[in-house]
Design a protein around this motif. Structure first.
Motif, PDB file in Angstrom:
ATOM      1  N   ALA A  42     -79.343 -15.539 -78.541  1.00  0.00           N
ATOM      2  CA  ALA A  42     -78.379 -15.520 -79.639  1.00  0.00           C
ATOM      3  C   ALA A  42     -78.042 -16.946 -80.071  1.00  0.00           C
ATOM      4  O   ALA A  42     -77.893 -17.232 -81.262  1.00  0.00           O
ATOM      5  CB  ALA A  42     -77.113 -14.782 -79.209  1.00  0.00           C
ATOM      6  N   TRP A  43     -77.942 -17.851 -79.084  1.00  0.00           N
ATOM      7  CA  TRP A  43     -77.655 -19.262 -79.390  1.00  0.00           C
ATOM      8  C   TRP A  43     -78.786 -19.878 -80.209  1.00  0.00           C
ATOM      9  O   TRP A  43     -78.559 -20.515 -81.249  1.00  0.00           O
ATOM     10  CB  TRP A  43     -77.469 -20.003 -78.057  1.00  0.00           C
ATOM     11  CG  TRP A  43     -77.473 -21.502 -78.171  1.00  0.00           C
ATOM     12  CD1 TRP A  43     -76.684 -22.264 -78.961  1.00  0.00           C
ATOM     13  CD2 TRP A  43     -78.326 -22.394 -77.450  1.00  0.00           C
ATOM     14  NE1 TRP A  43     -76.977 -23.602 -78.789  1.00  0.00           N
ATOM     15  CE2 TRP A  43     -77.983 -23.709 -77.859  1.00  0.00           C
ATOM     16  CE3 TRP A  43     -79.324 -22.227 -76.492  1.00  0.00           C
ATOM     17  CZ2 TRP A  43     -78.613 -24.836 -77.359  1.00  0.00           C
ATOM     18  CZ3 TRP A  43     -79.939 -23.350 -75.972  1.00  0.00           C
ATOM     19  CH2 TRP A  43     -79.596 -24.634 -76.405  1.00  0.00           C
ATOM     20  N   LEU A  44     -80.016 -19.659 -79.780  1.00  0.00           N
ATOM     21  CA  LEU A  44     -81.156 -20.213 -80.503  1.00  0.00           C
ATOM     22  C   LEU A  44     -81.312 -19.562 -81.875  1.00  0.00           C
ATOM     23  O   LEU A  44     -81.688 -20.222 -82.846  1.00  0.00           O
ATOM     24  CB  LEU A  44     -82.439 -20.034 -79.687  1.00  0.00           C
ATOM     25  CG  LEU A  44     -82.503 -20.793 -78.365  1.00  0.00           C
ATOM     26  CD1 LEU A  44     -83.830 -20.533 -77.652  1.00  0.00           C
ATOM     27  CD2 LEU A  44     -82.318 -22.294 -78.586  1.00  0.00           C
ATOM     28  N   THR A  45     -81.019 -18.280 -81.952  1.00  0.00           N
ATOM     29  CA  THR A  45     -81.104 -17.590 -83.249  1.00  0.00           C
ATOM     30  C   THR A  45     -80.097 -18.163 -84.232  1.00  0.00           C
ATOM     31  O   THR A  45     -80.403 -18.358 -85.418  1.00  0.00           O
ATOM     32  CB  THR A  45     -80.860 -16.081 -83.064  1.00  0.00           C
ATOM     33  OG1 THR A  45     -81.861 -15.550 -82.198  1.00  0.00           O
ATOM     34  CG2 THR A  45     -80.905 -15.362 -84.405  1.00  0.00           C
ATOM     35  N   ALA A  46     -78.883 -18.435 -83.747  1.00  0.00           N
ATOM     36  CA  ALA A  46     -77.859 -19.017 -84.632  1.00  0.00           C
ATOM     37  C   ALA A  46     -78.303 -20.393 -85.126  1.00  0.00           C
ATOM     38  O   ALA A  46     -78.107 -20.738 -86.303  1.00  0.00           O
ATOM     39  CB  ALA A  46     -76.524 -19.116 -83.886  1.00  0.00           C
ATOM     40  N   GLU A  59     -90.998 -19.839 -81.474  1.00  0.00           N
ATOM     41  CA  GLU A  59     -91.516 -20.582 -80.321  1.00  0.00           C
ATOM     42  C   GLU A  59     -91.039 -22.044 -80.285  1.00  0.00           C
ATOM     43  O   GLU A  59     -90.906 -22.628 -79.206  1.00  0.00           O
ATOM     44  CB  GLU A  59     -93.049 -20.551 -80.287  1.00  0.00           C
ATOM     45  CG  GLU A  59     -93.668 -20.966 -78.965  1.00  0.00           C
ATOM     46  CD  GLU A  59     -93.361 -19.975 -77.851  1.00  0.00           C
ATOM     47  OE1 GLU A  59     -93.227 -20.412 -76.714  1.00  0.00           O
ATOM     48  OE2 GLU A  59     -93.238 -18.764 -78.150  1.00  0.00           O
ATOM     49  N   TYR A  60     -90.769 -22.623 -81.441  1.00  0.00           N
ATOM     50  CA  TYR A  60     -90.417 -24.043 -81.479  1.00  0.00           C
ATOM     51  C   TYR A  60     -89.113 -24.324 -80.737  1.00  0.00           C
ATOM     52  O   TYR A  60     -89.043 -25.231 -79.891  1.00  0.00           O
ATOM     53  CB  TYR A  60     -90.316 -24.502 -82.932  1.00  0.00           C
ATOM     54  CG  TYR A  60     -89.751 -25.893 -83.124  1.00  0.00           C
ATOM     55  CD1 TYR A  60     -90.441 -27.011 -82.662  1.00  0.00           C
ATOM     56  CD2 TYR A  60     -88.528 -26.091 -83.753  1.00  0.00           C
ATOM     57  CE1 TYR A  60     -89.921 -28.289 -82.840  1.00  0.00           C
ATOM     58  CE2 TYR A  60     -88.004 -27.355 -83.929  1.00  0.00           C
ATOM     59  CZ  TYR A  60     -88.704 -28.456 -83.477  1.00  0.00           C
ATOM     60  OH  TYR A  60     -88.186 -29.719 -83.650  1.00  0.00           O
ATOM     61  N   LEU A  61     -88.058 -23.545 -81.035  1.00  0.00           N
ATOM     62  CA  LEU A  61     -86.772 -23.791 -80.378  1.00  0.00           C
ATOM     63  C   LEU A  61     -86.841 -23.489 -78.889  1.00  0.00           C
ATOM     64  O   LEU A  61     -86.177 -24.146 -78.081  1.00  0.00           O
ATOM     65  CB  LEU A  61     -85.682 -22.956 -81.052  1.00  0.00           C
ATOM     66  CG  LEU A  61     -85.200 -23.482 -82.408  1.00  0.00           C
ATOM     67  CD1 LEU A  61     -84.154 -22.549 -82.994  1.00  0.00           C
ATOM     68  CD2 LEU A  61     -84.626 -24.880 -82.264  1.00  0.00           C
ATOM     69  N   SER A  84     -83.967 -30.400 -88.455  1.00  0.00           N
ATOM     70  CA  SER A  84     -82.616 -29.835 -88.513  1.00  0.00           C
ATOM     71  C   SER A  84     -82.353 -28.946 -87.306  1.00  0.00           C
ATOM     72  O   SER A  84     -81.268 -28.999 -86.695  1.00  0.00           O
ATOM     73  CB  SER A  84     -82.450 -29.036 -89.807  1.00  0.00           C
ATOM     74  OG  SER A  84     -81.180 -28.414 -89.860  1.00  0.00           O
ATOM     75  N   ALA A  85     -83.332 -28.128 -86.948  1.00  0.00           N
ATOM     76  CA  ALA A  85     -83.172 -27.271 -85.772  1.00  0.00           C
ATOM     77  C   ALA A  85     -83.037 -28.101 -84.501  1.00  0.00           C
ATOM     78  O   ALA A  85     -82.257 -27.765 -83.592  1.00  0.00           O
ATOM     79  CB  ALA A  85     -84.366 -26.325 -85.671  1.00  0.00           C
ATOM     80  N   ALA A  86     -83.779 -29.200 -84.426  1.00  0.00           N
ATOM     81  CA  ALA A  86     -83.757 -30.038 -83.224  1.00  0.00           C
ATOM     82  C   ALA A  86     -82.386 -30.678 -83.010  1.00  0.00           C
ATOM     83  O   ALA A  86     -81.834 -30.653 -81.905  1.00  0.00           O
ATOM     84  CB  ALA A  86     -84.835 -31.108 -83.319  1.00  0.00           C
ATOM     85  N   TRP A  87     -81.803 -31.271 -84.078  1.00  0.00           N
ATOM     86  CA  TRP A  87     -80.517 -31.943 -83.869  1.00  0.00           C
ATOM     87  C   TRP A  87     -79.389 -30.944 -83.649  1.00  0.00           C
ATOM     88  O   TRP A  87     -78.419 -31.224 -82.928  1.00  0.00           O
ATOM     89  CB  TRP A  87     -80.191 -32.919 -84.993  1.00  0.00           C
ATOM     90  CG  TRP A  87     -79.810 -32.361 -86.344  1.00  0.00           C
ATOM     91  CD1 TRP A  87     -80.593 -32.273 -87.440  1.00  0.00           C
ATOM     92  CD2 TRP A  87     -78.520 -31.857 -86.734  1.00  0.00           C
ATOM     93  NE1 TRP A  87     -79.905 -31.723 -88.500  1.00  0.00           N
ATOM     94  CE2 TRP A  87     -78.615 -31.463 -88.082  1.00  0.00           C
ATOM     95  CE3 TRP A  87     -77.309 -31.683 -86.072  1.00  0.00           C
ATOM     96  CZ2 TRP A  87     -77.551 -30.905 -88.788  1.00  0.00           C
ATOM     97  CZ3 TRP A  87     -76.234 -31.130 -86.775  1.00  0.00           C
ATOM     98  CH2 TRP A  87     -76.364 -30.756 -88.121  1.00  0.00           C
ATOM     99  N   ARG A  88     -79.511 -29.762 -84.241  1.00  0.00           N
ATOM    100  CA  ARG A  88     -78.498 -28.724 -83.996  1.00  0.00           C
ATOM    101  C   ARG A  88     -78.539 -28.262 -82.541  1.00  0.00           C
ATOM    102  O   ARG A  88     -77.492 -28.056 -81.905  1.00  0.00           O
ATOM    103  CB  ARG A  88     -78.719 -27.538 -84.936  1.00  0.00           C
ATOM    104  CG  ARG A  88     -78.354 -27.822 -86.387  1.00  0.00           C
ATOM    105  CD  ARG A  88     -78.728 -26.653 -87.297  1.00  0.00           C
ATOM    106  NE  ARG A  88     -78.489 -26.982 -88.678  1.00  0.00           N
ATOM    107  CZ  ARG A  88     -77.302 -26.913 -89.280  1.00  0.00           C
ATOM    108  NH1 ARG A  88     -76.240 -26.520 -88.588  1.00  0.00           N
ATOM    109  NH2 ARG A  88     -77.172 -27.237 -90.545  1.00  0.00           N
TER     110      ARG A  88
END
Length: 414
Positions: free
Chosen positions: A22-26, A44-46, A90-94
């Motif tokens: 759920a955390w990664l989905t958000a 797969e990236y996150l 963006s996904a990485a820094w979040r």
């Protein structure tokens, strides 16, 4: 502590757990919203980033293979490369921002080691993503170019399967129900692989006429331009006037010093009309070369009389034999006298201008004209006799006489 220096605590965050999913989905949803890119491109990236942060594990080959496939899919969907990279960053820094809430880092060293692992994973993933995107884009470009060439070939050939042609033309924005015309451009030095003139010309035509229905391709060493004759609005806009000149000017500006000859066919509706316009433009180009025209732009309308000459070669051979063959008796042969007649007719029967064009004296021109009258019995200054001489000279150039025998030339150009 793992070998990489990043701690992996028993019971720490595991992306396989539902809470962590759920955390990664958000994170993925927020990054996709900001980047305006599809959420599924983060598959797969996150997970591999979270694994890198928690365990220090480098991305596995199977994970990078999935990222590679995502890069290919993004290219096929037409998503700009910058937008895809922005999505991943963006996904990485979040994820990194929220990581302390998930993983209780104990000291600065563990944070540093985790950061190094994440940055390494981000670098490897984006490198694979961009490389795959570029390869896929190049493949798509080659495929589109192949489809474009096949479409142009079939349009210019006049493929009888009209319904199939309409279907194939639609992705290129072509409405085959509208009148189109064809223009051909031939560079003096020939077209080479990778020549940028075609791309430049397509952008120029689109900018100039603001019309989507433009197709530029290469065929047999020529640039082929397919352009609509009217705008899609209710008020028609004729574009035939000056199209050849506009294309020629654009090509000359594209690379200074390069010589081009452009020919334009007339506009006709339907897929068969495109083939007809192409044949006219190609014939106009051929006739201009055989007649040694010095004008860089020729229009099919202006070449109609020459087409008549070509199609009745038996009559033109008879005319040359009756009128011009006696010129071969002159000292130096017929060629200098033929060039004098050409210049004389091209300058409106003005001897001084003809002399300037030939780079000879006016006296030489008048002497040659007198000689022509004596040998042929036709006076270039007499309107009735001038017409026969002019047509005979044009026919001689079309059949490349006297360089080629009349019988051989007629057979070669029939």
């Amino acid at each position: 502590m793992s070998e990489s220096g990043v701690p992996h605590w028993p019971g720490a965050a595991d992306p396989a757990n539902s809470a962590d999913e759920a955390w990664l989905t958000a994170i993925a949803q927020a990054a996709a919203g900001d980047s305006q890119a599809p959420l599924e491109l983060l598959v797969e990236y996150l997970t591999l980033l979270a694994d890198a942060a928690i365990s220090g594990r480098r991305p596995g080959e199977h994970e990078l293979a999935i990222v590679r496939e995502l890069g290919r899919r993004a290219a096929e969907q037409g998503i700009p490369a910058g937008r895809v990279v922005d999505l991943y960053l963006s996904a990485a820094w979040r994820m990194w921002r929220d990581l302390p809430d998930v993983v209780p880092y104990r000291d600065r060293d563990t944070v540093r080691a985790s950061a190094q692992a994440v940055l390494r994973a981000v670098g490897e993933a984006i490198a694979v993503l961009v490389d795959s995107y570029q390869v896929a884009t190049q493949q798509l470009i080659r495929q589109e170019e192949a489809l474009r060439r096949e479409l142009v070939d079939d349009l210019l050939r006049g493929d009888p399967d009209v319904s199939r042609m309409v279907e194939r033309a639609e992705p290129f924005g072509l409405d085959l129900g509208r009148p189109h015309q064809v223009a051909l451009a031939a560079p003096a030095d020939g077209l080479t692989d990778g020549d940028t003139a075609a791309g430049m010309l397509e952008r120029f035509i689109l900018d100039r006429f603001g019309d989507r229905e433009v197709l530029v391709a290469t065929k047999e060493g020529l640039l082929v331009v397919l352009i609509p004759a009217t705008a899609p609005s209710a008020a028609p806009r004729t574009v035939t006037k000056g199209v050849g000149e506009l294309i020629h000017d654009a090509l000359v500006r594209h690379r200074a010093g390069r010589a081009w000859r452009v020919s334009t066919g007339r506009a006709y509706p339907g897929s068969y009309g495109i083939a007809r316009s192409y044949e006219e433009a190609r014939e106009a180009l051929t006739l201009a070369e055989r007649l040694q025209f010095d004008t860089p732009v020729v229009d099919a309308r202006d070449m109609l009389v020459y087409r008549v000459l070509v199609r009745d070669q038996a009559a033109i051979v008879d005319l040359i034999q009756a009128v011009l063959v006696p010129l071969t008796q002159a000292r130096g042969g017929a060629e200098p006298l033929l060039k004098t007649l050409e210049a004389y007719f091209a300058t409106g029967e003005v001897a001084t201008e003809a002399a300037r064009r030939l780079n000879v004296s006016v006296r030489t021109v008048t002497y040659r004209l007198t000689k022509i009258k004596q040998l042929t019995g036709h006076d270039p200054g007499d309107p009735a006799q001038r017409f026969a001489l002019h047509i005979a000279v044009l026919g001689a150039r079309l059949l490349e006489w006297p360089a080629h025998d009349l019988a051989t030339g007629a057979a070669a150009h029939s």
